[in-house]
Design a protein around this motif. Structure first.
Motif, PDB file in Angstrom:
ATOM      1  N   TYR A  47      84.600 -37.626 -64.550  1.00  0.00           N
ATOM      2  CA  TYR A  47      85.449 -36.716 -63.786  1.00  0.00           C
ATOM      3  C   TYR A  47      84.688 -35.475 -63.339  1.00  0.00           C
ATOM      4  CZ  TYR A  47      89.631 -39.475 -64.566  1.00  0.00           C
ATOM      5  OH  TYR A  47      90.556 -40.487 -64.547  1.00  0.00           O
ATOM      6  N   VAL A  48      83.678 -35.069 -64.098  1.00  0.00           N
ATOM      7  CA  VAL A  48      82.818 -33.968 -63.640  1.00  0.00           C
ATOM      8  C   VAL A  48      82.089 -34.378 -62.364  1.00  0.00           C
ATOM      9  CG1 VAL A  48      80.724 -32.652 -64.167  1.00  0.00           C
ATOM     10  CG2 VAL A  48      82.518 -32.876 -65.895  1.00  0.00           C
ATOM     11  N   ILE A  49      81.569 -35.611 -62.338  1.00  0.00           N
ATOM     12  CA  ILE A  49      80.888 -36.122 -61.145  1.00  0.00           C
ATOM     13  C   ILE A  49      81.865 -36.197 -59.972  1.00  0.00           C
ATOM     14  CG2 ILE A  49      79.734 -38.136 -60.140  1.00  0.00           C
ATOM     15  CD1 ILE A  49      78.625 -38.760 -62.913  1.00  0.00           C
ATOM     16  N   ILE A  50      83.075 -36.689 -60.242  1.00  0.00           N
ATOM     17  CA  ILE A  50      84.081 -36.818 -59.183  1.00  0.00           C
ATOM     18  C   ILE A  50      84.440 -35.446 -58.616  1.00  0.00           C
ATOM     19  CG2 ILE A  50      86.482 -37.435 -58.710  1.00  0.00           C
ATOM     20  CD1 ILE A  50      86.151 -39.697 -60.782  1.00  0.00           C
ATOM     21  N   LEU A  51      84.719 -34.492 -59.488  1.00  0.00           N
ATOM     22  CA  LEU A  51      85.093 -33.151 -59.032  1.00  0.00           C
ATOM     23  C   LEU A  51      83.951 -32.486 -58.262  1.00  0.00           C
ATOM     24  CD1 LEU A  51      87.018 -31.871 -62.206  1.00  0.00           C
ATOM     25  CD2 LEU A  51      88.003 -32.610 -60.021  1.00  0.00           C
ATOM     26  N   HIS A  52      82.712 -32.732 -58.702  1.00  0.00           N
ATOM     27  CA  HIS A  52      81.554 -32.177 -58.000  1.00  0.00           C
ATOM     28  C   HIS A  52      81.422 -32.763 -56.594  1.00  0.00           C
ATOM     29  CE1 HIS A  52      77.622 -30.366 -57.468  1.00  0.00           C
ATOM     30  NE2 HIS A  52      77.122 -31.553 -57.142  1.00  0.00           N
ATOM     31  N   SER A  53      81.741 -34.035 -56.452  1.00  0.00           N
ATOM     32  CA  SER A  53      81.615 -34.696 -55.141  1.00  0.00           C
ATOM     33  C   SER A  53      82.707 -34.271 -54.162  1.00  0.00           C
ATOM     34  CB  SER A  53      81.644 -36.216 -55.310  1.00  0.00           C
ATOM     35  OG  SER A  53      82.924 -36.643 -55.740  1.00  0.00           O
ATOM     36  N   LEU A  54      83.782 -33.669 -54.660  1.00  0.00           N
ATOM     37  CA  LEU A  54      84.894 -33.281 -53.784  1.00  0.00           C
ATOM     38  C   LEU A  54      84.514 -32.161 -52.818  1.00  0.00           C
ATOM     39  CD1 LEU A  54      87.962 -33.345 -56.221  1.00  0.00           C
ATOM     40  CD2 LEU A  54      87.400 -34.986 -54.426  1.00  0.00           C
ATOM     41  N   THR A  64      95.216 -35.761 -58.296  1.00  0.00           N
ATOM     42  CA  THR A  64      95.164 -37.022 -59.049  1.00  0.00           C
ATOM     43  C   THR A  64      94.225 -36.909 -60.242  1.00  0.00           C
ATOM     44  OG1 THR A  64      95.595 -38.277 -57.024  1.00  0.00           O
ATOM     45  CG2 THR A  64      94.672 -39.489 -58.888  1.00  0.00           C
ATOM     46  N   CYS A  65      93.041 -36.332 -60.020  1.00  0.00           N
ATOM     47  CA  CYS A  65      92.052 -36.229 -61.094  1.00  0.00           C
ATOM     48  C   CYS A  65      92.513 -35.305 -62.213  1.00  0.00           C
ATOM     49  CB  CYS A  65      90.718 -35.735 -60.536  1.00  0.00           C
ATOM     50  SG  CYS A  65      89.843 -36.965 -59.538  1.00  0.00           S
ATOM     51  N   ILE A  66      93.185 -34.226 -61.859  1.00  0.00           N
ATOM     52  CA  ILE A  66      93.688 -33.307 -62.881  1.00  0.00           C
ATOM     53  C   ILE A  66      94.719 -34.008 -63.752  1.00  0.00           C
ATOM     54  CG2 ILE A  66      95.102 -31.246 -63.235  1.00  0.00           C
ATOM     55  CD1 ILE A  66      93.629 -29.960 -60.905  1.00  0.00           C
ATOM     56  N   SER A  67      95.571 -34.841 -63.146  1.00  0.00           N
ATOM     57  CA  SER A  67      96.546 -35.618 -63.921  1.00  0.00           C
ATOM     58  C   SER A  67      95.835 -36.514 -64.921  1.00  0.00           C
ATOM     59  CB  SER A  67      97.408 -36.468 -62.986  1.00  0.00           C
ATOM     60  OG  SER A  67      98.154 -35.671 -62.110  1.00  0.00           O
ATOM     61  N   MET A  88      90.796 -46.568 -64.755  1.00  0.00           N
ATOM     62  CA  MET A  88      91.377 -45.635 -63.782  1.00  0.00           C
ATOM     63  C   MET A  88      90.344 -44.611 -63.335  1.00  0.00           C
ATOM     64  SD  MET A  88      95.187 -45.110 -65.433  1.00  0.00           S
ATOM     65  CE  MET A  88      95.944 -44.312 -64.019  1.00  0.00           C
ATOM     66  N   ALA A  89      89.476 -44.187 -64.245  1.00  0.00           N
ATOM     67  CA  ALA A  89      88.408 -43.254 -63.879  1.00  0.00           C
ATOM     68  C   ALA A  89      87.405 -43.923 -62.951  1.00  0.00           C
ATOM     69  CB  ALA A  89      87.704 -42.741 -65.141  1.00  0.00           C
ATOM     70  N   VAL A  90      87.077 -45.191 -63.233  1.00  0.00           N
ATOM     71  CA  VAL A  90      86.174 -45.948 -62.355  1.00  0.00           C
ATOM     72  C   VAL A  90      86.773 -46.080 -60.965  1.00  0.00           C
ATOM     73  CG1 VAL A  90      85.142 -48.217 -61.948  1.00  0.00           C
ATOM     74  CG2 VAL A  90      85.105 -47.230 -64.246  1.00  0.00           C
ATOM     75  N   ASP A  91      88.061 -46.386 -60.916  1.00  0.00           N
ATOM     76  CA  ASP A  91      88.760 -46.529 -59.630  1.00  0.00           C
ATOM     77  C   ASP A  91      88.697 -45.233 -58.833  1.00  0.00           C
ATOM     78  OD1 ASP A  91      90.814 -47.825 -57.772  1.00  0.00           O
ATOM     79  OD2 ASP A  91      91.895 -46.042 -58.452  1.00  0.00           O
ATOM     80  N   ARG A  92      88.944 -44.091 -59.474  1.00  0.00           N
ATOM     81  CA  ARG A  92      88.903 -42.810 -58.769  1.00  0.00           C
ATOM     82  C   ARG A  92      87.481 -42.468 -58.331  1.00  0.00           C
ATOM     83  NH1 ARG A  92      92.245 -42.191 -55.892  1.00  0.00           N
ATOM     84  NH2 ARG A  92      92.322 -44.424 -56.251  1.00  0.00           N
ATOM     85  N   TYR A  93      86.490 -42.822 -59.160  1.00  0.00           N
ATOM     86  CA  TYR A  93      85.100 -42.560 -58.784  1.00  0.00           C
ATOM     87  C   TYR A  93      84.733 -43.327 -57.515  1.00  0.00           C
ATOM     88  CZ  TYR A  93      80.027 -42.902 -58.752  1.00  0.00           C
ATOM     89  OH  TYR A  93      78.716 -42.894 -58.359  1.00  0.00           O
ATOM     90  N   CYS A 125      83.921 -41.207 -54.304  1.00  0.00           N
ATOM     91  CA  CYS A 125      82.472 -41.111 -54.081  1.00  0.00           C
ATOM     92  C   CYS A 125      81.932 -42.211 -53.172  1.00  0.00           C
ATOM     93  CB  CYS A 125      81.736 -41.141 -55.420  1.00  0.00           C
ATOM     94  SG  CYS A 125      82.187 -39.782 -56.525  1.00  0.00           S
ATOM     95  N   LYS A 126      82.601 -43.363 -53.123  1.00  0.00           N
ATOM     96  CA  LYS A 126      82.145 -44.466 -52.269  1.00  0.00           C
ATOM     97  C   LYS A 126      83.333 -45.039 -51.481  1.00  0.00           C
ATOM     98  CE  LYS A 126      78.457 -45.714 -55.489  1.00  0.00           C
ATOM     99  NZ  LYS A 126      77.357 -45.199 -54.658  1.00  0.00           N
ATOM    100  N   PRO A 127      83.979 -44.204 -50.656  1.00  0.00           N
ATOM    101  CA  PRO A 127      85.204 -44.636 -49.971  1.00  0.00           C
ATOM    102  C   PRO A 127      85.000 -45.804 -49.008  1.00  0.00           C
ATOM    103  CG  PRO A 127      84.401 -42.550 -49.083  1.00  0.00           C
ATOM    104  CD  PRO A 127      83.593 -42.831 -50.290  1.00  0.00           C
ATOM    105  N   LEU A 128      83.829 -45.896 -48.365  1.00  0.00           N
ATOM    106  CA  LEU A 128      83.586 -46.967 -47.399  1.00  0.00           C
ATOM    107  C   LEU A 128      83.468 -48.332 -48.067  1.00  0.00           C
ATOM    108  CD1 LEU A 128      81.004 -45.194 -45.043  1.00  0.00           C
ATOM    109  CD2 LEU A 128      83.478 -45.423 -44.740  1.00  0.00           C
ATOM    110  N   HIS A 129      83.107 -48.357 -49.339  1.00  0.00           N
ATOM    111  CA  HIS A 129      82.943 -49.626 -50.067  1.00  0.00           C
ATOM    112  C   HIS A 129      84.080 -49.874 -51.065  1.00  0.00           C
ATOM    113  CE1 HIS A 129      78.880 -49.801 -48.424  1.00  0.00           C
ATOM    114  NE2 HIS A 129      78.698 -48.553 -48.825  1.00  0.00           N
ATOM    115  N   TYR A 130      85.114 -49.035 -50.983  1.00  0.00           N
ATOM    116  CA  TYR A 130      86.183 -49.102 -51.985  1.00  0.00           C
ATOM    117  C   TYR A 130      86.870 -50.464 -52.014  1.00  0.00           C
ATOM    118  CZ  TYR A 130      90.487 -48.003 -54.509  1.00  0.00           C
ATOM    119  OH  TYR A 130      91.525 -48.012 -55.399  1.00  0.00           O
ATOM    120  N   ILE A 131      87.260 -50.971 -50.859  1.00  0.00           N
ATOM    121  CA  ILE A 131      87.995 -52.239 -50.796  1.00  0.00           C
ATOM    122  C   ILE A 131      87.144 -53.384 -51.328  1.00  0.00           C
ATOM    123  CG2 ILE A 131      89.093 -53.910 -49.239  1.00  0.00           C
ATOM    124  CD1 ILE A 131      89.857 -51.601 -47.436  1.00  0.00           C
TER     125      ILE A 131
END
Length: 310
Positions: free
Chosen positions: A216-223, A237-240, A116-121, A125-131
């Motif tokens: 999650y630190v990396i994810i929050l920093h990228s926000l 979502t990340c806080i949950s 789930m953390a990988v999915d959120r990252y 962080c890479k929304p264009l390549h998510y799919i």
């Protein structure tokens, strides 16, 4: 090598030996267990029947609820039954089954939280390549790897438990069969075995926790580069996820990363992550996720209306 044992059954002392307190334990933990089953069942059915949950995040959430249900079922029914009955014995084979099942579903939950953390990252962080990155094929393979990894971990636990000689006594000062309480009953030096336990369960818990918090630190920093609306949704979502990770890993690290010593608080801390967390997980995810709440409301409203029309 598996050793012959004189012990064919164990006696579980439970949380308390006081008859009045045992009734309280029975009542409250029966409610907790039924609440866990109901909450996770609602999430599982909602995700499986609603087309709105087609993303990998909900695919992994489905398996998190499934693992919570199975993890709790491997422990809670026995605990509830022992609080109701006077004879709290468990056979050697049943004890080994509980060790395997609790570690299997507990480890599987750890791997699902990592996924789930990988999915959120990837999503943040890479929304264009998510799919492309988180395709259904990739997600299915990752979940299969999680099943296999959990099975390997549990087999190691069982091998270590079966290699211990038990000559008596057979009284376990706990409400469940776990590897650490069993170590105290072994009639041999368990120093090396305890090191193997720490290097297995302890390392998995600690490394996974550090990896998750770092991600999650990396994810929050990228926000900081996202819009206010996108940042608010992703942050929720990340806080949950972070709350779930801390609630689950904190007690696990305390229990499995130390020498074979006993503290008076061990039982209550174990209760928290074996009984409390499986109930809190679905509440945290549904209360902080508007999509899940709305879909649940719509789905079950339709079911009630259709039932009334019959």
């Amino acid at each position: 090598m598996l050793l012959n044992n004189n012990v064919t059954e164990f006696i579980l002392l439970g949380l308390t030996q006081d008859p009045a307190k045992k009734k309280t334990v029975f009542f409250f933990f029966l409610l907790f267990y039924l609440g866990t089953l109901l909450a996770n069942f609602l999430i599982i059915v909602t995700i499986k029947t609603s087309q709105a949950f087609g993303s990998p995040m909900y695919f992994f959430l489905f398996y998190l609820s499934l693992s919570d249900t199975c993890f709790s079922t491997s422990i809670a029914p026995r605990m509830i039954m022992d609080a109701f009955l006077k004879n709290n014995t468990i056979s050697f084979s049943e004890c080994m089954i509980q060790v395997f099942s609790s570690h299997f579903f507990g480890c599987f939950e750890i791997f699902i939280l990592i996924l789930m953390a990988v999915d959120r990252y990837v999503a943040i962080c890479k929304p264009l390549h998510y799919i492309t990155i988180m395709s259904w094929q990739v997600c299915s393979v990752l979940v299969a790897i999680a099943w296999v990894g959990a099975c390997v971990h549990s087999l190691v636990q069982i091998f270590l438990a079966l290699s211990l000689p038990f000559c008596g006594p057979n009284v376990i000062d706990h409400y469940l069969c776990d590897f650490q309480p069993l170590l105290k009953l072994a009639c041999t030096d368990t120093y090396v075995t305890n090191l193997l336990l720490v290097s297995n369960s302890g390392v998995i818990c600690t490394v996974s926790f550090v990896m998750l918090m770092f991600s999650y630190v990396i994810i929050l920093h990228s926000l900081r580069n996202h819009s206010a609306k996108g940042r608010k949704k992703a942050l929720s979502t990340c806080i949950s996820h972070i709350i779930v990770v801390i609630l689950f890993f904190g007690p696990c690290i305390f229990i499995y990363t130390r020498p074979a010593t006993t503290f008076s608080m061990d039982k209550m801390i174990t209760v928290f992550y074996t009984i409390g967390t499986p109930l809190l997980n679905p509440l945290i995810y549904t209360l902080r996720n508007a999509e899940v709440k709305n879909s649940m409301r719509k789905l079950w409203s339709k079911k009630l209306i259709s039932d009334d029309q019959r």
